[in-house]
Design a protein around this motif. Sequence first.
Motif, short mmCIF file in Angstrom:
data_model
loop_
_atom_site.label_atom_id
_atom_site.label_comp_id
_atom_site.label_asym_id
_atom_site.label_seq_id
_atom_site.Cartn_x
_atom_site.Cartn_y
_atom_site.Cartn_z
N LEU A 168 -5.24 -38.16 57.27
CA LEU A 168 -4.87 -37.64 55.96
C LEU A 168 -4.94 -36.11 55.94
CD1 LEU A 168 -6.82 -40.14 53.67
CD2 LEU A 168 -4.45 -40.30 54.45
N THR A 169 -4.20 -35.50 55.03
CA THR A 169 -4.21 -34.05 54.90
C THR A 169 -4.86 -33.66 53.58
OG1 THR A 169 -2.00 -34.08 53.92
CG2 THR A 169 -2.16 -33.73 56.31
N PHE A 170 -5.62 -32.57 53.63
CA PHE A 170 -6.29 -32.03 52.45
C PHE A 170 -6.05 -30.52 52.40
CE2 PHE A 170 -8.76 -35.82 51.51
CZ PHE A 170 -8.86 -36.44 52.74
N SER A 171 -6.09 -29.97 51.23
CA SER A 171 -5.97 -28.52 51.10
C SER A 171 -7.35 -27.89 51.19
CB SER A 171 -5.32 -28.16 49.77
OG SER A 171 -6.11 -28.62 48.68
N ILE A 172 -7.40 -26.64 51.60
CA ILE A 172 -8.67 -25.92 51.68
C ILE A 172 -9.24 -25.74 50.27
CG2 ILE A 172 -9.74 -23.71 52.29
CD1 ILE A 172 -7.72 -23.46 54.51
N GLY A 173 -10.52 -26.02 50.14
CA GLY A 173 -11.16 -25.91 48.83
C GLY A 173 -10.91 -27.12 47.94
N THR A 174 -10.59 -28.27 48.52
CA THR A 174 -10.40 -29.49 47.74
C THR A 174 -11.66 -29.80 46.94
OG1 THR A 174 -8.81 -30.43 49.30
CG2 THR A 174 -9.97 -31.97 47.89
N LYS A 175 -11.49 -30.08 45.66
CA LYS A 175 -12.63 -30.32 44.77
C LYS A 175 -12.87 -31.83 44.65
CE LYS A 175 -11.77 -26.11 42.12
NZ LYS A 175 -11.45 -25.52 40.79
N ILE A 176 -14.08 -32.24 44.99
CA ILE A 176 -14.47 -33.64 44.92
C ILE A 176 -15.46 -33.80 43.76
CG2 ILE A 176 -15.57 -35.57 46.14
CD1 ILE A 176 -14.71 -34.23 48.75
N PRO A 177 -15.15 -34.59 42.75
CA PRO A 177 -16.03 -34.74 41.58
C PRO A 177 -17.21 -35.66 41.86
CG PRO A 177 -14.11 -36.13 41.31
CD PRO A 177 -13.90 -35.37 42.60
N HIS A 178 -18.01 -35.27 42.83
CA HIS A 178 -19.15 -36.09 43.25
C HIS A 178 -20.17 -35.19 43.91
CE1 HIS A 178 -21.08 -39.87 44.54
NE2 HIS A 178 -20.21 -40.47 43.74
N PHE A 179 -21.39 -35.72 44.12
CA PHE A 179 -22.41 -34.91 44.80
C PHE A 179 -22.41 -35.14 46.31
CE2 PHE A 179 -24.64 -38.89 44.10
CZ PHE A 179 -25.40 -39.04 45.25
N CYS A 180 -21.57 -36.07 46.77
CA CYS A 180 -21.44 -36.33 48.20
C CYS A 180 -20.03 -36.81 48.49
CB CYS A 180 -22.47 -37.37 48.67
SG CYS A 180 -22.20 -39.02 47.97
N CYS A 181 -19.71 -36.94 49.77
CA CYS A 181 -18.38 -37.40 50.17
C CYS A 181 -18.36 -38.92 50.21
CB CYS A 181 -18.00 -36.82 51.53
SG CYS A 181 -17.57 -35.08 51.47
N GLU A 182 -18.07 -39.51 49.07
CA GLU A 182 -17.91 -40.96 48.98
C GLU A 182 -16.46 -41.30 49.22
OE1 GLU A 182 -16.60 -43.00 46.24
OE2 GLU A 182 -17.21 -44.81 47.34
N LEU A 183 -16.18 -42.32 50.00
CA LEU A 183 -14.84 -42.58 50.51
C LEU A 183 -13.79 -42.66 49.41
CD1 LEU A 183 -12.94 -43.21 52.84
CD2 LEU A 183 -13.61 -45.61 52.69
N ALA A 184 -14.03 -43.45 48.38
CA ALA A 184 -13.03 -43.62 47.33
C ALA A 184 -12.70 -42.31 46.63
CB ALA A 184 -13.53 -44.65 46.31
#
Length: 331
Positions: A168-184
């Motif tokens: 998968l591709t992601f942009s630099i500085g992708t914002k994840i609305p979580h306190f950790c990298c949860e898969l979903a």
Amino acid sequence: IYTEPENLTGVLEFLLLGLPDDPELQPVLTGLFLSMYLVTVLGNLLIILAVGSDSHLHAPMYFFLSNLSLADIGFASTTVPKMLMNIQARSKDISYVECLTQVYFLMMFAGMDNFLLAVMAYDRFMAICHPLHYTVIMNPCLCGRLVLASWFIIFWVSLVHLLLMKSLTFSIGTKIPHFCCELAQVLKMAHSDSLLVNIVLYVATALLGVFPVAGILISYFQIVSSMRISSTEGKYKAFSTCGSHLCVVSLFYGTGLGVYLSSAVTHSSQSSSMASVMYTMVTPMLNPFIYSLRNKDVKGALGRLLSRAASCLLWGTTSELRGCYRSLKQM
């Protein structure tokens, strides 16, 4: 002209937005999460040491319990240290490699908890419904194979998800609305098509979730059915041996369901994160207390372990400390 963002694995960073930005809350959160993490690690380590050092606990149920404690330590250690570092540094960054590592180990340890709870339910079913054949069926070889098979399956399932995520591709500085990298949550932020990963995720969740839960329900249905024809003393003994496991099962699946419902009902990242904290931190922290407080054998083994260790540290010389260490291993 819009260009598809590249998956720059060497420099890509994500931003974790699940925790509040209030500077006044940061010392409180640091103290709270650090204390919870230390209690989690210490409590589960004591369970592992007690099971390994006390011959009274060399039984299948406690062998599975020590593996559950090991998985709980790994589960909490996957997210909490990084979260504490970010709070202390007032940073929200997490590198691409760290994020993938969190996704992999979160899946592995959560899946291992799921399998072990099902295996422990089967163990209780055999002990209560087939007591005469229990020691023959639940022999050390079978117990070891059940645990190894669980680790093997969840290792490869998590690895497949990790390899699919790398495409998968992601942009630099992708914002994840979580306190950790949860898969979903990470999949929602992908720029490329994540349909295949989502399909594999749903299939794996269905298979690895439905079968263990079905095993737990069937085991306890058989246990309840056998309790109808047993004596009052037999019912009390059966309930006492199953009570701790039922509490842990309720806590694990209850908090997991709470995380799912909170993310589905509310769009607040902080509300979802707080529910996830309950799942990733509170559950592993409470498991040792549930088993030690409700189980006389575990409570007695912990008492002997701690009293022996305390006496060695307080009154032992160097040579005596070595003897104490050897005696602790042989308890």
